[in-house]
Motif scaffolding. Structure first.
Motif, short mmCIF file in Angstrom:
data_model
loop_
_atom_site.label_atom_id
_atom_site.label_comp_id
_atom_site.label_asym_id
_atom_site.label_seq_id
_atom_site.Cartn_x
_atom_site.Cartn_y
_atom_site.Cartn_z
N VAL A 25 0.87 -1.17 0.00
CA VAL A 25 0.00 0.00 0.00
C VAL A 25 0.91 1.22 0.00
O VAL A 25 1.89 1.28 0.75
N GLY A 26 0.59 2.19 -0.85
CA GLY A 26 1.37 3.42 -0.93
C GLY A 26 0.52 4.63 -0.61
O GLY A 26 -0.69 4.63 -0.83
N LEU A 27 1.17 5.67 -0.10
CA LEU A 27 0.53 6.95 0.20
C LEU A 27 1.29 8.07 -0.48
O LEU A 27 2.51 7.96 -0.68
N ARG A 28 0.58 9.14 -0.80
CA ARG A 28 1.24 10.34 -1.29
C ARG A 28 0.29 11.51 -1.19
O ARG A 28 -0.91 11.34 -1.04
N TRP A 29 0.84 12.72 -1.23
CA TRP A 29 0.04 13.94 -1.32
C TRP A 29 -0.02 14.32 -2.79
O TRP A 29 1.01 14.39 -3.47
N ASN A 30 -1.22 14.54 -3.29
CA ASN A 30 -1.39 14.97 -4.67
C ASN A 30 -0.83 16.38 -4.86
O ASN A 30 -0.81 17.18 -3.93
N GLY A 31 -0.44 16.66 -6.07
CA GLY A 31 0.01 18.00 -6.39
C GLY A 31 -1.16 18.97 -6.47
O GLY A 31 -2.33 18.58 -6.49
N ASP A 32 -0.82 20.24 -6.50
CA ASP A 32 -1.80 21.30 -6.72
C ASP A 32 -1.10 22.39 -7.53
O ASP A 32 0.01 22.18 -8.00
N GLU A 33 -1.74 23.54 -7.68
CA GLU A 33 -1.13 24.59 -8.50
C GLU A 33 0.22 25.03 -7.97
O GLU A 33 1.14 25.30 -8.74
N GLY A 34 0.37 25.10 -6.66
CA GLY A 34 1.63 25.56 -6.06
C GLY A 34 2.72 24.51 -6.07
O GLY A 34 3.91 24.83 -6.14
N ARG A 35 2.35 23.23 -5.96
CA ARG A 35 3.30 22.11 -5.94
C ARG A 35 2.76 21.03 -6.87
O ARG A 35 2.16 20.07 -6.41
N PRO A 36 2.94 21.18 -8.17
CA PRO A 36 2.28 20.29 -9.13
C PRO A 36 2.68 18.81 -9.03
O PRO A 36 1.91 17.96 -9.45
N LEU A 37 3.83 18.49 -8.46
CA LEU A 37 4.24 17.09 -8.38
C LEU A 37 3.77 16.39 -7.11
O LEU A 37 3.85 15.17 -7.01
N GLY A 38 3.30 17.14 -6.13
CA GLY A 38 2.90 16.53 -4.87
C GLY A 38 4.11 16.05 -4.09
O GLY A 38 5.24 16.47 -4.33
N ASN A 39 3.86 15.15 -3.14
CA ASN A 39 4.93 14.66 -2.27
C ASN A 39 4.61 13.24 -1.83
O ASN A 39 3.46 12.97 -1.47
N PRO A 40 5.52 12.29 -1.87
CA PRO A 40 6.93 12.46 -2.22
C PRO A 40 7.14 12.51 -3.73
O PRO A 40 6.24 12.22 -4.51
N GLN A 41 8.38 12.84 -4.09
CA GLN A 41 8.80 12.85 -5.49
C GLN A 41 10.27 12.51 -5.56
O GLN A 41 11.00 12.65 -4.59
#
Length: 105
Positions: A25-41
């Protein structure tokens, strides 16, 4: 990889995926206009944090509480239909395979 929860831009996403040959199972934060790649990257590409095995069932159970199974499947179909996102994921996967091949060679 199959995304099972996606709260949208700037929010969390959860996926079932394979890591080192094991279901994970993996988790991540989606990107948005300010940080388009999200986290992690990594190397300018979105990546996933692999949840430790001891916590995976808890994460998946919480997803089931948030998203009924039928909605989960509908969300997956909608995301799979997003050809631009799927193409970006394929490009990232191919680049990662290339990195691994160069590292092994």
């Amino acid at each position: 990889m199959r995304v099972i929860y996606d709260a949208g831009p700037g929010n969390a996403a959860v996926a079932r995926l394979e890591c080192d040959g094991q279901p994970s199972v993996g988790l991540r934060w989606n990107g948005d206009e300010g940080r388009p790649l999200g986290n992690p990257q990594s190397r300018g590409n979105p990546t996933w944090f692999i949840v430790p095995a001891a916590f995976q069932d808890v994460v998946v159970e919480r997803v089931r509480q948030l998203v009924p199974e039928s909605e989960e499947e509908a969300a997956y179909r909608a995301m799979a239909a997003d050809t631009e996102r799927e193409a970006a994921a394929l490009d990232w996967s191919n680049a990662l395979i290339g990195d691994l091949n160069r590292a092994a060679g």
